[in-house]
Design a protein around this motif. Structure first.
Motif, PDB file in Angstrom:
ATOM      1  N   ILE A 319      -8.074  -6.079 -10.624  1.00 36.32           N
ATOM      2  CA  ILE A 319      -7.131  -5.392  -9.738  1.00 36.32           C
ATOM      3  C   ILE A 319      -7.877  -4.433  -8.814  1.00 36.32           C
ATOM      4  N   ILE A 320      -8.828  -3.687  -9.352  1.00 38.34           N
ATOM      5  CA  ILE A 320      -9.585  -2.742  -8.522  1.00 38.34           C
ATOM      6  C   ILE A 320     -10.317  -3.476  -7.409  1.00 38.34           C
ATOM      7  N   GLY A 321     -11.035  -4.544  -7.751  1.00 40.64           N
ATOM      8  CA  GLY A 321     -11.756  -5.285  -6.729  1.00 40.64           C
ATOM      9  C   GLY A 321     -10.828  -5.898  -5.694  1.00 40.64           C
ATOM     10  N   ALA A 322      -9.744  -6.523  -6.169  1.00 42.84           N
ATOM     11  CA  ALA A 322      -8.837  -7.217  -5.259  1.00 42.84           C
ATOM     12  C   ALA A 322      -8.108  -6.251  -4.332  1.00 42.84           C
ATOM     13  N   THR A 323      -7.650  -5.125  -4.859  1.00 43.33           N
ATOM     14  CA  THR A 323      -6.928  -4.168  -4.007  1.00 43.33           C
ATOM     15  C   THR A 323      -7.875  -3.480  -3.031  1.00 43.33           C
ATOM     16  N   ASN A 324      -9.105  -3.207  -3.456  1.00 43.34           N
ATOM     17  CA  ASN A 324     -10.071  -2.627  -2.520  1.00 43.34           C
ATOM     18  C   ASN A 324     -10.331  -3.577  -1.351  1.00 43.34           C
ATOM     19  N   LEU A 328      -9.217  -2.976   2.715  1.00 39.84           N
ATOM     20  CA  LEU A 328     -10.199  -2.869   3.789  1.00 39.84           C
ATOM     21  C   LEU A 328     -10.138  -4.017   4.783  1.00 39.84           C
ATOM     22  N   THR A 329      -9.618  -5.174   4.364  1.00 41.68           N
ATOM     23  CA  THR A 329      -9.622  -6.342   5.246  1.00 41.68           C
ATOM     24  C   THR A 329      -8.233  -6.758   5.703  1.00 41.68           C
ATOM     25  N   GLY A 330      -7.195  -6.386   4.958  1.00 43.67           N
ATOM     26  CA  GLY A 330      -5.850  -6.859   5.243  1.00 43.67           C
ATOM     27  C   GLY A 330      -5.560  -8.253   4.726  1.00 43.67           C
ATOM     28  N   ASP A 331      -6.528  -8.890   4.092  1.00 41.59           N
ATOM     29  CA  ASP A 331      -6.366 -10.257   3.575  1.00 41.59           C
ATOM     30  C   ASP A 331      -5.737 -10.207   2.184  1.00 41.59           C
ATOM     31  N   ARG A 332      -4.481 -10.605   2.075  1.00 44.57           N
ATOM     32  CA  ARG A 332      -3.761 -10.540   0.814  1.00 44.57           C
ATOM     33  C   ARG A 332      -4.173 -11.656  -0.144  1.00 44.57           C
ATOM     34  N   TYR A 334      -6.926 -12.006  -1.529  1.00 50.92           N
ATOM     35  CA  TYR A 334      -7.739 -11.438  -2.611  1.00 50.92           C
ATOM     36  C   TYR A 334      -6.892 -11.113  -3.839  1.00 50.92           C
ATOM     37  N   LEU A 335      -5.605 -10.869  -3.654  1.00 47.68           N
ATOM     38  CA  LEU A 335      -4.764 -10.452  -4.767  1.00 47.68           C
ATOM     39  C   LEU A 335      -4.594 -11.545  -5.810  1.00 47.68           C
ATOM     40  N   ASP A 336      -4.864 -12.800  -5.455  1.00 44.74           N
ATOM     41  CA  ASP A 336      -4.788 -13.870  -6.451  1.00 44.74           C
ATOM     42  C   ASP A 336      -5.821 -13.673  -7.558  1.00 44.74           C
ATOM     43  N   LEU A 337      -6.941 -13.039  -7.233  1.00 43.06           N
ATOM     44  CA  LEU A 337      -7.939 -12.729  -8.260  1.00 43.06           C
ATOM     45  C   LEU A 337      -7.369 -11.760  -9.285  1.00 43.06           C
ATOM     46  N   ALA A 338      -6.571 -10.801  -8.833  1.00 43.16           N
ATOM     47  CA  ALA A 338      -5.957  -9.827  -9.734  1.00 43.16           C
ATOM     48  C   ALA A 338      -4.851 -10.450 -10.567  1.00 43.16           C
ATOM     49  N   ARG A 339      -4.160 -11.439 -10.006  1.00 47.40           N
ATOM     50  CA  ARG A 339      -3.040 -12.053 -10.715  1.00 47.40           C
ATOM     51  C   ARG A 339      -3.511 -12.941 -11.865  1.00 47.40           C
ATOM     52  N   LEU A 400       2.267  -3.274 -13.235  1.00 47.67           N
ATOM     53  CA  LEU A 400       2.958  -2.310 -12.370  1.00 47.67           C
ATOM     54  C   LEU A 400       2.079  -1.888 -11.199  1.00 47.67           C
ATOM     55  N   THR A 401       0.784  -1.694 -11.456  1.00 45.18           N
ATOM     56  CA  THR A 401      -0.133  -1.316 -10.376  1.00 45.18           C
ATOM     57  C   THR A 401      -0.251  -2.428  -9.343  1.00 45.18           C
ATOM     58  N   LEU A 402      -0.331  -3.664  -9.814  1.00 44.52           N
ATOM     59  CA  LEU A 402      -0.441  -4.790  -8.888  1.00 44.52           C
ATOM     60  C   LEU A 402       0.822  -4.922  -8.036  1.00 44.52           C
ATOM     61  N   TRP A 403       1.984  -4.840  -8.674  1.00 41.56           N
ATOM     62  CA  TRP A 403       3.235  -4.922  -7.921  1.00 41.56           C
ATOM     63  C   TRP A 403       3.378  -3.760  -6.941  1.00 41.56           C
ATOM     64  N   HIS A 404       3.011  -2.568  -7.380  1.00 43.22           N
ATOM     65  CA  HIS A 404       3.107  -1.403  -6.512  1.00 43.22           C
ATOM     66  C   HIS A 404       2.275  -1.596  -5.257  1.00 43.22           C
ATOM     67  N   PHE A 405       1.101  -2.202  -5.409  1.00 44.01           N
ATOM     68  CA  PHE A 405       0.227  -2.415  -4.259  1.00 44.01           C
ATOM     69  C   PHE A 405       0.752  -3.526  -3.360  1.00 44.01           C
ATOM     70  N   SER A 406       1.169  -4.634  -3.971  1.00 37.44           N
ATOM     71  CA  SER A 406       1.547  -5.811  -3.177  1.00 37.44           C
ATOM     72  C   SER A 406       2.987  -5.775  -2.692  1.00 37.44           C
TER      73      SER A 406
END
Length: 629
Positions: A319-324, A328-332, A334-339, A400-406
């Motif tokens: 989650i930390i890597g994907a949200t960072n 910085l890039t706007g490319d969503r 990356y969030l698949d790595l967190a999921r 919850l952190t992932l949902w809050h971000f996405s």
């Protein structure tokens, strides 16, 4: 209503009648913590801010450990200042950070202000204080210079990163470059009997089937330790994604694109390692091959899927890597790595009883003891040659952190799946405090969904109780204040830290507690005292975020005092969100198109803001609104 550089000026028109109970409790919590942090500092620190400690770190088989434990007692102090704590608190947090850094440098644990080299499960914990200071005081040139220097240890040309193969060279890394193996002494395992609950770190070692065998045989323990060095002590590990926090922080302070480029590259290579697999792997050899030293196993890396904690560091790091990278890039994408880690363990979830819960279950014991049913949904935390094992309740902070971000539907659906399988009461607030100061995500989520109306008052009372418990423990502490704890009890201070920010983050900013293993604060909204030109709610002002849907963010503001107050409401930790429209109370909607609105609160007044936002529509920066506008 006017407008200006900080957005439209909005003035409260409603006089305050009976003050809301949540608002009174919120200001009471600020006041209680003002006394509490001073008590802690007086009892446990010296004049320059260092902790009272007469022994040394950096010696013996566990000689790389301990840096994080010296910073952790203060990890959330800058956050409390950022929310509205006193200016003296920021000064104290800086003093303690400087003092502890000097203390650790004298013990040989830091190089150029950064940890010499250790795993990122622990380094992330130790850096929360630094990250918090950077967000709280972004105009400080010393912090900006250090942020860039620290990050440069990980960028191409630095000692840790193999730019050709796009990997970090060792699980232990830092300012001294890769530190192969797990200690500077002869390879040996177990280096601590406290690791017994987590079992064996390494599969496939002939003749060893239990931790107790190693504890009883020094010869066998040395052989096992050498095998760990060869198979787990070199190459890249998933938990190294925590290092993206350093580079993200450097970008937010400096704006230098090279930091964002490296974050995107390094997170991207972990996405490539996941591609074509069901599960994100946790280890990569120095050639770039997954499972290179583990006979092809995708699991078994240090702080990976097998040992010691599994899902907690794996999920948090992803989650930390994907949200960072997304920030910085706007490319969503990356969030698949967190999921992936969350979805994988959910596929193997089972209904289990409390007596069947594995390690890391302390947080859930109050919930499970109170439930009527005998079983509830649990997920496996770990995987080794025997398959998935070590079942416990899903750590709520991760989904919850992932949902809050996405704010994506699929991430909300995952939470609802967990809720449907849970037999314990998601609305209950249990007064419990573990060092990460999280654990109340489910009742907060229920409040946001309109299913837990009494949550703000119960959560604030719980936080007040936690603070009071810590104060009582400090006052009754039997450790000699002139000597401090010994080297085996350096967790003593963090267990007594009386600062509690989870309730204030949830209620005033609409945000979860920061991920403890190196997450940056991802706040939905935050505040600045307009007259004092500093972060945080002004004196006497309380805030409650009732809804965090971007198209319908609802913030209630109350001025309990007899003096008018003025504040800025900011969208996002880093002014990265854009407010497109605002409505006050039941009035008409007004356009905004910026990251701020300014609010005037006359004495004894209240106001409800309904904000429409576009998430991450602007460039993220760690900067003061007074210097950027």
């Amino acid at each position: 209503m006017g407008s200006g550089a900080h957005g439209p000026l909005l003035t409260a028109r409603r006089a305050l009648g009976d003050a809301p109970r949540w608002a009174l409790l919120e200001r009471e919590l600020f006041a209680a913590q003002e006394k509490a942090w001073r008590l802690f500092a007086d009892r446990y620190t010296e004049g320059d801010g260092r902790l009272v400690f007469r022994e040394r770190l950096g010696e013996g088989m566990d000689g790389r450990d301990g840096v994080d434990d010296f910073y952790e007692p203060f990890f959330n102090w800058p956050t409390l200042y950022l929310l509205g704590g006193s200016a003296e608190l920021l000064t104290a947090a800086r003093r303690h950070w400087r003092g502890v850094s000097a203390q650790l440098t004298e013990m040989g644990m830091l190089v150029d202000g950064l940890e010499r080299g250790y795993d990122w499960f622990h380094q992330g914990e130790g850096l929360l204080l630094f990250y918090g200071l950077c967000l709280a005081d972004p105009d400080d040139p010393e912090l900006r210079e250090l942020a860039c220097r620290f990050a440069d240890f990980y960028l191409p040309g630095g000692p840790n990163y193999d730019a050709e193969r796009r990997l970090l060279r060792a699980p232990h890394n830092g300012a001294a470059g890769p530190r192969f193996g797990f200690s500077d002494e002869e390879a040996y395992f177990p280096w601590s009997l406290a690791l017994h609950p987590y079992g064996l770190p390494l599969d496939g070692f002939p003749g060893v089937t239990s931790f107790d065998q190693l504890a009883a045989s020094p010869e066998l323990a040395r052989a096992y330790g050498r095998a760990m060095w060869d198979r787990m002590g070199r190459g890249d590990t998933l938990v190294n994604l925590g290092a993206t926090g350093l580079a993200t922080n450097a970008y937010l302070l400096s704006g230098e694109q090279r930091y964002a480029d490296w974050v995107a590259e390094y997170v991207g290579v972990w996405q490539e390692r996941l591609a074509g697999r069901d599960v994100v792997p946790d280890n990569v050899g120095l050639s770039g091959e997954v499972g290179e030293y583990l006979d092809g196993r995708w699991y078994g890396g240090h702080y990976g899927w097998s040992w010691p904690h599994g899902l907690s560091p794996v999920g948090s790091s992803a989650i930390i890597g994907a949200t960072n990278a997304t920030l910085l890039t706007g490319d969503r994408g990356y969030l698949d790595l967190a999921r992936n880690p969350l979805d994988v363990v959910l596929r193997h979830a089972e209904q289990r009883g409390m007596h069947e819960m594995g390690t890391l279950g302390e947080r859930w014991e109050p919930h499970l003891r109170a439930m009527d049913a005998g079983r509830t949904l649990m997920v496996p935390q770990r995987h080794n040659d025997s398959g998935w094992f070590d079942f416990t309740v899903m750590p709520g902070q991760l989904p919850l952190t992932l949902w809050h971000f996405s704010r994506d539907r699929q991430d909300r659906d995952r939470i609802e799946e967990l809720r449907a399988g849970a037999a314990w009461d998601w609305t209950a607030v249990h007064t419990q405090r573990i060092k990460d100061e999280a654990g109340h995500e489910e009742p907060w989520y229920e409040f946001l969904q309109g299913r837990n109306a009494g949550f703000p008052e119960r959560m604030l009372r719980s936080a007040l109780d936690s603070c009071a418990e810590r104060v009582a423990a400090i006052e009754g502490d039997t450790v000699d204040p002139a000597v401090g704890p010994d080297a085996l009890d350096i967790h003593h201070w963090q267990h007594l830290n009386p600062v509690v920010t989870e309730a204030l983050l949830q209620l005033t900013t609409g945000s979860p507690q920061v991920l403890y293993n190196g997450g940056l604060a991802q706040l939905h909204v935050r505040y600045h005292d307009f007259e004092a030109r500093r972060p945080g709610l002004p004196q006497d002002v309380a805030a409650l975020v009732r809804d965090i849907r971007p198209e319908h963010t609802v913030v209630e503001l109350v001025n309990l005092g007899g003096t008018a107050r003025s504040l800025l409401v900011q969208a996002g930790s880093f002014a990265e969100h854009r407010i497109t429209a605002v409505r006050t109370d039941d009035g008409p909607e007004r356009p905004v198109e910026g990251a701020y609105v300014r609010v005037e609160l006359p004495a004894r007044s209240e106001l409800r803001l309904t904000l429409t936002m576009t998430l991450r529509a602007g460039r993220a920066a760690c900067a003061s609104p007074w210097t950027t506008v």
